[in-house]
Design a protein around this motif. Structure first.
Motif, PDB file in Angstrom:
ATOM      1  N   THR A  96       0.494  34.098 119.579  1.00 29.74           N
ATOM      2  CA  THR A  96      -0.753  33.359 120.136  1.00 29.74           C
ATOM      3  C   THR A  96      -1.032  31.916 119.469  1.00 29.74           C
ATOM      4  N   ARG A  97      -1.825  31.227 120.046  1.00 28.40           N
ATOM      5  CA  ARG A  97      -2.031  29.827 119.591  1.00 28.40           C
ATOM      6  C   ARG A  97      -2.316  29.712 117.969  1.00 28.40           C
ATOM      7  N   PHE A  98      -2.677  30.778 117.465  1.00 22.63           N
ATOM      8  CA  PHE A  98      -3.393  30.547 115.860  1.00 22.63           C
ATOM      9  C   PHE A  98      -2.581  31.323 115.106  1.00 22.63           C
ATOM     10  N   ASP A  99      -1.049  31.505 115.534  1.00 24.96           N
ATOM     11  CA  ASP A  99      -0.183  32.025 114.503  1.00 24.96           C
ATOM     12  C   ASP A  99      -0.205  31.275 112.950  1.00 24.96           C
ATOM     13  N   TRP A 100      -0.084  29.826 113.326  1.00 28.46           N
ATOM     14  CA  TRP A 100      -0.015  28.741 112.217  1.00 28.46           C
ATOM     15  C   TRP A 100      -1.088  29.165 111.391  1.00 28.46           C
ATOM     16  N   LEU A 101      -2.563  29.312 111.752  1.00 28.48           N
ATOM     17  CA  LEU A 101      -3.626  29.371 111.183  1.00 28.48           C
ATOM     18  C   LEU A 101      -3.540  30.779 110.184  1.00 28.48           C
ATOM     19  N   TYR A 102      -3.066  31.852 110.837  1.00 25.10           N
ATOM     20  CA  TYR A 102      -3.076  33.096 110.105  1.00 25.10           C
ATOM     21  C   TYR A 102      -1.943  33.101 109.108  1.00 25.10           C
ATOM     22  N   LEU A 103      -0.760  32.265 109.218  1.00 24.61           N
ATOM     23  CA  LEU A 103       0.004  32.118 108.133  1.00 24.61           C
ATOM     24  C   LEU A 103      -0.353  31.767 106.997  1.00 24.61           C
ATOM     25  N   PHE A 104      -1.487  30.946 107.053  1.00 25.59           N
ATOM     26  CA  PHE A 104      -2.148  30.764 105.749  1.00 25.59           C
ATOM     27  C   PHE A 104      -2.305  32.159 104.854  1.00 25.59           C
ATOM     28  N   SER A 105      -2.610  33.053 105.308  1.00 27.41           N
ATOM     29  CA  SER A 105      -2.579  34.228 104.548  1.00 27.41           C
ATOM     30  C   SER A 105      -1.433  34.623 103.996  1.00 27.41           C
ATOM     31  N   TYR A 106      -0.236  34.315 104.283  1.00 32.18           N
ATOM     32  CA  TYR A 106       0.893  34.623 103.669  1.00 32.18           C
ATOM     33  C   TYR A 106       1.276  33.528 102.744  1.00 32.18           C
ATOM     34  N   GLN A 107       0.787  32.410 102.963  1.00 40.37           N
ATOM     35  CA  GLN A 107       1.332  31.233 102.295  1.00 40.37           C
ATOM     36  C   GLN A 107       0.581  31.339 100.833  1.00 40.37           C
ATOM     37  N   VAL A 108      -0.854  31.694 100.824  1.00 36.55           N
ATOM     38  CA  VAL A 108      -1.492  31.678  99.736  1.00 36.55           C
ATOM     39  C   VAL A 108      -1.213  32.828  98.731  1.00 36.55           C
ATOM     40  N   HIS A 110       2.081  34.693  98.843  1.00 37.12           N
ATOM     41  CA  HIS A 110       3.670  34.388  98.315  1.00 37.12           C
ATOM     42  C   HIS A 110       4.509  33.272  98.486  1.00 37.12           C
ATOM     43  N   ALA A 111       3.736  32.388  98.786  1.00 35.24           N
ATOM     44  CA  ALA A 111       4.420  30.823  99.140  1.00 35.24           C
ATOM     45  C   ALA A 111       3.466  29.820  98.519  1.00 35.24           C
ATOM     46  N   SER A 112       3.664  28.600  99.136  1.00 40.64           N
ATOM     47  CA  SER A 112       2.615  27.208  98.642  1.00 40.64           C
ATOM     48  C   SER A 112       1.878  27.175  99.769  1.00 40.64           C
ATOM     49  N   LEU A 113       0.931  27.285  99.579  1.00 43.51           N
ATOM     50  CA  LEU A 113      -0.297  26.843 100.810  1.00 43.51           C
ATOM     51  C   LEU A 113      -0.576  25.348 100.678  1.00 43.51           C
ATOM     52  N   ARG A 114      -0.418  25.046  99.480  1.00 47.08           N
ATOM     53  CA  ARG A 114      -0.428  23.422  99.225  1.00 47.08           C
ATOM     54  C   ARG A 114       0.525  22.587  99.839  1.00 47.08           C
ATOM     55  N   ARG A 115       1.765  23.126  99.987  1.00 46.89           N
ATOM     56  CA  ARG A 115       3.003  22.334 100.507  1.00 46.89           C
ATOM     57  C   ARG A 115       3.425  22.683 101.880  1.00 46.89           C
ATOM     58  N   TYR A 116       2.538  23.527 102.835  1.00 49.88           N
ATOM     59  CA  TYR A 116       2.496  24.069 103.760  1.00 49.88           C
ATOM     60  C   TYR A 116       2.333  23.085 104.797  1.00 49.88           C
ATOM     61  N   ALA A 117       3.482  22.718 105.620  1.00 51.60           N
ATOM     62  CA  ALA A 117       3.171  21.738 106.784  1.00 51.60           C
ATOM     63  C   ALA A 117       3.642  22.424 108.109  1.00 51.60           C
ATOM     64  N   ILE A 118       3.503  22.104 109.375  1.00 49.95           N
ATOM     65  CA  ILE A 118       3.824  22.639 110.547  1.00 49.95           C
ATOM     66  C   ILE A 118       4.515  21.460 111.592  1.00 49.95           C
ATOM     67  N   SER A 119       5.456  21.959 112.206  1.00 46.61           N
ATOM     68  CA  SER A 119       5.814  20.965 113.326  1.00 46.61           C
ATOM     69  C   SER A 119       5.134  21.708 114.620  1.00 46.61           C
ATOM     70  N   LEU A 120       4.348  20.739 115.139  1.00 47.11           N
ATOM     71  CA  LEU A 120       3.462  20.947 116.392  1.00 47.11           C
ATOM     72  C   LEU A 120       3.235  20.040 117.402  1.00 47.11           C
ATOM     73  N   LYS A 121       2.743  20.378 118.316  1.00 50.89           N
ATOM     74  CA  LYS A 121       2.604  19.411 119.662  1.00 50.89           C
ATOM     75  C   LYS A 121       1.644  18.227 119.139  1.00 50.89           C
ATOM     76  N   ASN A 122       2.307  17.146 119.826  1.00 51.47           N
ATOM     77  CA  ASN A 122       1.807  15.895 119.747  1.00 51.47           C
ATOM     78  C   ASN A 122       0.398  15.600 119.847  1.00 51.47           C
TER      79      ASN A 122
END
Length: 369
Positions: A96-108, A110-122
């Motif tokens: 969906t268009r909001f997968d990047w948003l829901y990945l916040f839940s994984y990042q917070v 088991h990863a680093s929500l602070r250093r989370y960046a995304i490659s996305l449409k201009n």
């Protein structure tokens, strides 16, 4: 029927409230909290990145807490995860268009929500508030013109290297979310090159993936590649209208696997085949998931410290609610502040229109070619 209508309107109210809170917090948060630190990027970029990252991290917490607490979205994470300090490239199917948003839940968790960046449409960098904050956060905006995008990726990654930053970058190799139209294009691609047709993923575009890996290796900011499969056993919010209507998913499932840098191919053709193989496997995994509404047996569900997560959510709620009240009062009682708001809005519109984002302005200031 009355009860059904009431439920519908309540759900829409929650959806509109979510959109409003996100817009309000990012628009005025970017202008009043982040903007004063921007000059530091040109004289002390490492320090500036540290400060703005912490601010944006708190907003990300606030954002994920809204849909997990208010909308009661449950998160289940399976598989194996790398170190939360690892610099890595995360590749994920784009349901969906909001997968990047829901990945916040994984990042917070088991990863680093602070250093989370995304490659996305201009085009997303033009979004008032959130698009500007994403520029400051170092997100990589791509135009889908490879001659330009190649340079953009390289320069953004060099900024990370020169600021001693270990990013965790999300890339969607499919390039767009799965819809009827995008599936038709994927099927046409499959027919043209005698490839199998997929039902649960799109055929990946590997050019960007291979360049990201090669450039991250070159700049020594790649510890691993994390392969993430996202699935929704219930409601799947496909677009912005679903969010406005309050159609948030009841559950989000993640299947995680990762590969250390030494196990990732170097050459372009090998990387191309490696990525395509992962997507073939992802298709099979998702087919089984949607038949059984869970990932295959034998895959371990990961433990999360939900008490800590709840405390972080509360911290973000208190922080941003206090901010909302404070800035509303200040704008009401000191109308002159609206001149500053207008000036900042014009600045960000110009930066968005005439540059590839704030990250590349930093690259120019640092003489990164």
């Amino acid at each position: 029927m009355a009860k059904t209508n009431l439920d519908y309107y309540w759900q829409c109210f929650r959806g509109v409230s979510f959109v409003f809170l996100i817009f309000f917090s990012t628009y005025f948060g970017t202008i009043f909290i982040l903007t004063p630190f921007l000059p530091l990027y040109f004289v002390a970029p490492v320090f500036a990145r540290s400060i703005t990252d912490k601010i944006i991290w708190c907003w990300k917490l606030y954002c994920v807490s809204i849909y997990e607490v208010i909308f009661q979205t449950k998160v289940r994470i399976y598989g194996n995860v790398p170190s939360n300090e690892a610099a890595n490239l995360m590749i994920m199917n784009h349901r969906t268009r909001f997968d990047w948003l829901y990945l916040f839940s994984y990042q917070v968790r088991h990863a680093s929500l602070r250093r989370y960046a995304i490659s996305l449409k201009n085009g997303l960098k033009f979004l008032p508030g959130i698009g500007w904050a994403m520029q400051i956060a170092g997100f990589v905006f791509l135009d889908r013109k490879w001659e330009d995008d190649q340079e953009t990726i390289s320069r953004c990654l060099q900024v990370f290297k020169h600021t001693n930053y270990k990013p965790q970058i999300l890339l969607f190799p499919e390039g767009t979310d799965l819809t009827k139209n995008t599936k038709k294009r994927s099927d046409a691609h499959a027919e043209k090159y005698s490839l199998p047709k997929y039902d649960f993923v799109l055929h990946p575009r590997t050019t960007g993936f291979t360049h990201f890996v090669q450039e991250m290796k070159k700049n020594e900011i790649l510890d691993c590649v994390t392969d993430i499969t996202i699935a929704y056993p219930g409601t799947i919010p496909q677009n912005e209208m679903d969010i406005i209507k309050g159609n948030f998913p009841s559950e989000i499932h993640f299947l995680i696997d990762w590969y250390p840098n030494k196990d990732i191919p170097i050459h372009k053709d090998d990387l191309d085949n490696w990525c395509k193989e992962k997507w073939s496997q992802k298709e099979a995994v998702l087919k089984e998931f949607y038949e059984r509404k869970t990932f295959e047996k034998g895959v371990e569900e990961l433990y999360s410290n939900e008490s800590l997560i709840g405390a972080l959510f509360m911290y973000s709620w208190v922080t941003w609610t206090t901010w909302h009240v404070f800035i509303t009062y200040m704008l009401w009682s000191h109308p002159v502040l609206w001149l500053y708001v207008i000036a900042c809005t014009i600045m960000y519109v110009c930066v968005s229109k005439y540059t590839q984002g704030f990250n590349l302005l930093i690259a120019k200031a640092m003489n990164i070619q």
